[in-house]
Scaffold this active site. Structure first.
Site, short mmCIF file in Angstrom:
data_model
loop_
_atom_site.label_atom_id
_atom_site.label_comp_id
_atom_site.label_asym_id
_atom_site.label_seq_id
_atom_site.Cartn_x
_atom_site.Cartn_y
_atom_site.Cartn_z
N LYS A 62 0.80 -1.22 0.00
CA LYS A 62 0.00 0.00 0.00
C LYS A 62 0.84 1.28 0.00
CE LYS A 62 -4.27 -1.80 2.02
NZ LYS A 62 -5.33 -1.58 3.04
N GLY A 120 -0.60 1.00 11.95
CA GLY A 120 -0.25 0.77 10.55
C GLY A 120 -1.18 1.50 9.59
N ALA A 122 -4.05 0.59 8.18
CA ALA A 122 -5.47 0.57 8.54
C ALA A 122 -5.76 1.58 9.64
CB ALA A 122 -5.89 -0.83 8.97
#
Length: 261
Positions: A62, A120, A122
Site C-alpha cells: 500500500k 499501521g 489501517a
C-alpha cells in the site's frame, strides 16, 4: 473483456474477487476480477506492465506502489497509503469504508473520544476517517512505543489538537490480532460497559475480542461492512456513475459470509 485485480503477498485469503465479480455480474459488466500474487521483488515489473490498469492493493504494497504512480488523491497523500489504483492514479478508500461502517451501524463519530489499537495503514485510514468525522479526540495503543509516537506525530500533522488520553467512547481494533487463522488471539485492552467496539477484521465475522465483549459493552461491530464499502468505493472510481448506489448488497453480503469462518 477487461481485467481488474487485487495484488498483494499473501493474497490467497482475499475475498475481493467474490465482492467485485458479484458487482460486475449485477451490473452486467464484461470484467474479470482476479487476485494476483505480487511479491516485493516483482512489484516493479507488475507496475510497469500495462495489462491491468485498475486494481486494488493490499499488504505489503500500500505504500510501496506510490512511487510508480503519476499522482495520488488527497486522502491517500495524507494517509500515506493507496489501496485502489486507476490508470496510475492512487486512491485510499479504506477511510470511506470505515465511515460507511459507522453510519451503517448507527455509530456517531462527531464529538467522540476514540482509542485506536495499532499504528499501521489501517489505523491511519481509520484515524483520517475520525478526523473527517469530527471526533473529539484520538489516542493510540500499540505494542511498540516508537510506532505509537510516530503515529501520534502523524495525527498531529493533520489535526494538531486531536491527540488525548481520555477514556474512550469508541475503541477500534486496527491490528491483525484475532484474524484468521489465529482466531484465538485477543487484543489486550480494558473495556467498559458504555463503550462501543469496532473491529476492522472481517474474517472471522466475529473475532474473539468481539465475542468476549458483546455482552459487556454497549455495542460491538465487525469489519465486513468496511470491507464491502471500500470495495464499492473502488468500483465507483473505476466505473463512475455512482454504481455503488445501484447494487443490491444483501446477496453479496450473504455470499461473503458463507466464505468466512
Amino acid at each position: 473483456m477487461k481485467n481488474f485485480a487485487v495484488i498483494g503477498d499473501p493474497i490467497e485469503h482475499s475475498l475481493s474477487p467474490i465482492l467485485h465479480n458479484a458487482i460486475n455480474k449485477q451490473m452486467g459488466f464484461n470484467v474479470r476480477y482476479e487476485k494476483i500474487l505480487v511479491k516485493s521483488d516483482t512489484l516493479s515489473s507488475f507496475m510497469n506492465n500495462k495489462k491491468v490498469a485498475s486494481f486494488n492493493v493490499t499488504i505489503p504494497h500500500k505504500q510501496s506502489v506510490i512511487p510508480f504512480l503519476d499522482r495520488v488523491d488527497e486522502a491517500a497523500r495524507k494517509i500515506g497509503a493507496v489501496n485502489c489504483i486507476h490508470h496510475k492514479v492512487g486512491y485510499n478508500t479504506d477511510w470511506l469504508g470505515f465511515l460507511y461502517l459507522m453510519k451503517k451501524n448507527s455509530i456517531t463519530v462527531k464529538g467522540k473520544d476514540c482509542l485506536i489499537l495499532g499504528s499501521g495503514g489501517a489505523a491511519k485510514a481509520v484515524a483520517y476517517g475520525l478526523v473527517t468525522g469530527n471526533a473529539n479526540s484520538i489516542s493510540v495503543k500499540n505494542r511498540t512505543k516508537l510506532h505509537s509516537d510516530q503515529f501520534i506525530d502523524w495525527v498531529r500533522s493533520i489535526s494538531p489538537d486531536l491527540i488525548s488520553n481520555k477514556i474512550p467512547h469508541l475503541i477500534i481494533n486496527c491490528t491483525p490480532i484475532g484474524m484468521w487463522p489465529k482466531i484465538t488471539e485477543n487484543p489486550a485492552v480494558e473495556t467498559f460497559e458504555e463503550q462501543t467496539l469496532i473491529d476492522t477484521i472481517y474474517n472471522p465475522i466475529e473475532t474473539k475480542w468481539i465475542k468476549l465483549n458483546k455482552r459487556k459493552v454497549n455495542k460491538v461491530v465487525g469489519g465486513l461492512d468496511m470491507f464491502i464499502a471500500q470495495g464499492l468505493a473502488s468500483a465507483d472510481i473505476w466505473y463512475g456513475d455512482n454504481i455503488s448506489e445501484k447494487i443490491d448488497l444483501e446477496p453479496i453480503k450473504e455470499e461473503l459470509k458463507s466464505k468466512l469462518c
